[in-house]
Design a protein around this motif. Structure first.
Motif, PDB file in Angstrom:
ATOM      1  N   UNK A   1       0.829  -1.199   0.000  1.00 26.73           N
ATOM      2  CA  UNK A   1       0.000   0.000   0.000  1.00 26.73           C
ATOM      3  C   UNK A   1       0.864   1.249   0.000  1.00 26.73           C
ATOM      4  N   UNK A   2       0.545   2.206  -0.859  1.00 26.64           N
ATOM      5  CA  UNK A   2       1.303   3.461  -0.913  1.00 26.64           C
ATOM      6  C   UNK A   2       1.197   4.210   0.404  1.00 26.64           C
ATOM      7  N   UNK A   3       2.338   4.695   0.881  1.00 29.39           N
ATOM      8  CA  UNK A   3       2.345   5.516   2.081  1.00 29.39           C
ATOM      9  C   UNK A   3       2.470   4.760   3.382  1.00 29.39           C
ATOM     10  N   UNK A   4       2.481   3.424   3.353  1.00 35.66           N
ATOM     11  CA  UNK A   4       2.604   2.655   4.585  1.00 35.66           C
ATOM     12  C   UNK A   4       4.048   2.670   5.084  1.00 35.66           C
ATOM     13  N   UNK A   5       4.217   3.006   6.376  1.00 39.59           N
ATOM     14  CA  UNK A   5       5.554   3.064   6.956  1.00 39.59           C
ATOM     15  C   UNK A   5       6.101   1.669   7.250  1.00 39.59           C
ATOM     16  N   UNK A   6       5.254   0.775   7.717  1.00 37.68           N
ATOM     17  CA  UNK A   6       5.688  -0.591   8.025  1.00 37.68           C
ATOM     18  C   UNK A   6       5.461  -1.463   6.786  1.00 37.68           C
ATOM     19  N   UNK A   7       6.500  -1.671   6.013  1.00 37.30           N
ATOM     20  CA  UNK A   7       6.362  -2.404   4.763  1.00 37.30           C
ATOM     21  C   UNK A   7       6.176  -3.900   4.983  1.00 37.30           C
ATOM     22  N   UNK A   8       6.829  -4.449   6.000  1.00 34.31           N
ATOM     23  CA  UNK A   8       6.724  -5.890   6.229  1.00 34.31           C
ATOM     24  C   UNK A   8       6.854  -6.193   7.713  1.00 34.31           C
ATOM     25  N   UNK A   9       6.356  -7.390   8.075  1.00 32.32           N
ATOM     26  CA  UNK A   9       6.390  -7.745   9.494  1.00 32.32           C
ATOM     27  C   UNK A   9       6.098  -9.222   9.682  1.00 32.32           C
ATOM     28  N   UNK A  10       6.692  -9.799  10.749  1.00 35.09           N
ATOM     29  CA  UNK A  10       6.292 -11.114  11.229  1.00 35.09           C
ATOM     30  C   UNK A  10       5.261 -10.911  12.329  1.00 35.09           C
ATOM     31  N   UNK A  11       4.237 -11.768  12.365  1.00 34.46           N
ATOM     32  CA  UNK A  11       3.185 -11.615  13.369  1.00 34.46           C
ATOM     33  C   UNK A  11       2.724 -12.977  13.879  1.00 34.46           C
ATOM     34  N   UNK A  12       2.400 -13.018  15.144  1.00 35.93           N
ATOM     35  CA  UNK A  12       1.592 -14.105  15.698  1.00 35.93           C
ATOM     36  C   UNK A  12       0.237 -13.487  16.021  1.00 35.93           C
ATOM     37  N   UNK A  13      -0.748 -13.785  15.192  1.00 39.67           N
ATOM     38  CA  UNK A  13      -2.057 -13.160  15.340  1.00 39.67           C
ATOM     39  C   UNK A  13      -2.858 -13.771  16.483  1.00 39.67           C
ATOM     40  N   UNK A  14      -2.738 -15.082  16.641  1.00 36.54           N
ATOM     41  CA  UNK A  14      -3.520 -15.770  17.651  1.00 36.54           C
ATOM     42  C   UNK A  14      -2.765 -16.984  18.172  1.00 36.54           C
ATOM     43  N   UNK A  15      -2.986 -17.294  19.450  1.00 40.21           N
ATOM     44  CA  UNK A  15      -2.530 -18.545  20.043  1.00 40.21           C
ATOM     45  C   UNK A  15      -3.636 -19.033  20.965  1.00 40.21           C
ATOM     46  N   UNK A  16      -4.188 -20.187  20.658  1.00 39.21           N
ATOM     47  CA  UNK A  16      -5.263 -20.765  21.466  1.00 39.21           C
ATOM     48  C   UNK A  16      -4.703 -21.915  22.301  1.00 39.21           C
ATOM     49  N   UNK A  17      -4.952 -21.856  23.597  1.00 37.62           N
ATOM     50  CA  UNK A  17      -4.539 -22.915  24.513  1.00 37.62           C
ATOM     51  C   UNK A  17      -5.778 -23.429  25.234  1.00 37.62           C
ATOM     52  N   UNK A  18      -6.010 -24.730  25.172  1.00 39.24           N
ATOM     53  CA  UNK A  18      -7.236 -25.257  25.752  1.00 39.24           C
ATOM     54  C   UNK A  18      -7.089 -26.626  26.367  1.00 39.24           C
ATOM     55  N   UNK A  19      -8.163 -27.030  27.051  1.00 38.17           N
ATOM     56  CA  UNK A  19      -8.222 -28.365  27.647  1.00 38.17           C
ATOM     57  C   UNK A  19      -9.675 -28.830  27.642  1.00 38.17           C
ATOM     58  N   UNK A  20      -9.892 -30.043  27.146  1.00 41.28           N
ATOM     59  CA  UNK A  20     -11.217 -30.665  27.132  1.00 41.28           C
ATOM     60  C   UNK A  20     -11.204 -31.864  28.060  1.00 41.28           C
ATOM     61  N   UNK A  21     -12.264 -31.984  28.886  1.00 40.23           N
ATOM     62  CA  UNK A  21     -12.313 -33.082  29.849  1.00 40.23           C
ATOM     63  C   UNK A  21     -13.693 -33.724  29.825  1.00 40.23           C
ATOM     64  N   UNK A  22     -13.716 -35.025  29.545  1.00 35.22           N
ATOM     65  CA  UNK A  22     -14.960 -35.798  29.561  1.00 35.22           C
ATOM     66  C   UNK A  22     -15.239 -36.238  30.995  1.00 35.22           C
ATOM     67  N   UNK A  23     -16.182 -35.554  31.642  1.00 33.02           N
ATOM     68  CA  UNK A  23     -16.470 -35.796  33.056  1.00 33.02           C
ATOM     69  C   UNK A  23     -17.221 -37.111  33.238  1.00 33.02           C
ATOM     70  N   UNK A  24     -18.259 -37.294  32.434  1.00 32.89           N
ATOM     71  CA  UNK A  24     -19.084 -38.488  32.481  1.00 32.89           C
ATOM     72  C   UNK A  24     -19.661 -38.703  31.087  1.00 32.89           C
ATOM     73  N   UNK A  25     -20.347 -39.793  30.917  1.00 34.08           N
ATOM     74  CA  UNK A  25     -20.928 -40.070  29.611  1.00 34.08           C
ATOM     75  C   UNK A  25     -21.930 -38.981  29.242  1.00 34.08           C
ATOM     76  N   UNK A  26     -21.655 -38.288  28.146  1.00 37.94           N
ATOM     77  CA  UNK A  26     -22.543 -37.217  27.705  1.00 37.94           C
ATOM     78  C   UNK A  26     -22.292 -35.878  28.362  1.00 37.94           C
TER      79      UNK A  26
END
Length: 344
Positions: free
Chosen positions: A46-71
């Protein structure tokens, strides 16, 4: 006769409890940790942009799923991403839900839950690590919120969802005025075809400069149609409307947003595929105004590229993303991305 009937009843009851006990004995509670990261390198042409390039980490998802009982399952997910208020990486509670499968046809979730507004669209689009689906990208609705939802399997082809949530999204867990968003969707799936209709309503109390309060009601409507012509080619289209609001949580009477999105993918094999997408965002014109109220952001977006998935859990894509503004005073955006997703 009575004794025999009583004996049969006792034996039946005992057998029933034995079956339940056996099921509980056979079921073993288990859990699994999950993680997902969105990483990219981009070059801005884009014309006029000061930051021409960059490395980025946009998102990091950390989770845990636990089956407590049937259903019965508990899930928690942290969303680590940029916070416009300060820190580049702030952890938000994205999901903290209890899911109960009441029967083969009914499932109920409560807590911090994922929403249903664009779930099918996002899955069909298939490239969340590159770009959000339309509703999420342009602020038509949140991806998670505090509340309760229920999923219903009506038949082999039809399913429905209904929910009550606060309406502010997962980054604002408090319900500011005690009024909730209510909505539902109806989904049809048959062979390669999927069709979806969605609607919600949210009312909030707004005060003018003089302190006078009035209730404003906003509605969101979404229609989606997708078709997989074969294992290689799929095509999707959606229409979205947000009334009396500048985004899903900021209501303002008279201001509407309208959007279209079209996307397709051609798969060569399990590792290679090409994709494309076109978005169009518009708004209405307020009474007495010469231009549409959201002219500065109205426009169309084009995204196209090629994806390579070398192994399970890793995806990468070389793609172009451009945005053409309706306002001629704004410089059109033009960027080249290399996006990565890796998960476990």
């Amino acid at each position: 006769m009575k004794v025999r009937t009583l004996l049969i009843g006792v034996l039946t009851l005992f057998m029933g409890f034995s079956v339940i006990a056996q099921e509980q004995t056979e079921f073993k509670p288990s859990g699994k940790a999950t993680g997902k990261v969105f990483f990219n390198y981009h070059y801005d042409m884009t014309d006029g942009e000061e930051q021409e390039s960059s490395f980025e980490i946009k998102r990091a998802y950390l989770g845990y799923n636990y089956n407590i009982a049937k259903g019965l399952k508990a899930s928690i997910t942290l969303d680590v991403g940029k916070n416009d208020g300060g820190s580049d990486y702030t952890a938000y509670l994205k999901k903290a839900q209890l899911e109960w499968k009441a029967s083969s046809a009914v499932k109920v979730s409560l807590g911090m839950i994922s929403t249903i507004q664009f779930k099918e669209q996002e899955k069909f689009w298939g490239y969340r690590y590159i770009m959000k689906s339309f509703n999420d990208q342009y602020g038509f609705g949140p991806s998670a919120d505090v509340g309760i939802k229920a999923n219903f399997k009506l038949s082999d082809s039809f399913s429905a969802n209904a929910f009550i949530i606060n309406g502010e999204g997962y980054k604002k867990v408090q319900d500011e005025d005690g009024k909730q968003k209510v909505g539902a969707s109806l989904i049809y799936k048959h062979k390669g075809l999927i069709a979806k209709a969605y609607a919600d309503v949210l009312t909030t109390t707004l005060a003018d400069e003089e302190g006078n309060e009035t209730d404003v009601t906003s509605n969101t409507f979404a229609g989606f149609l997708g078709y997989e012509f074969s294992d290689q080619f799929r095509l999707g289209a959606e229409y979205n409307l947000l009334t009396n609001a500048t985004n899903f949580s900021d209501l303002e009477e008279g201001k509407d947003m309208i959007g279209w999105s079209f996307y397709s993918t051609y798969t060569f094999n399990k590792k290679w595929e090409v994709f494309g997408r076109y978005d169009n965002l518009s708004s209405n014109k307020l009474e007495g105004e010469a231009e549409k109220w959201n002219l500065a952001k109205n426009g169309s977006a084009i995204t196209t590229g090629v994806q390579y998935a070398p192994v399970r859990g890793v995806k990468m894509a070389l793609n172009y993303q451009g945005y053409n503004f309706k306002d001629s005073n704004n410089e059109d955006n033009s960027l080249v991305f290399v996006n990565f997703e890796f998960k476990f």
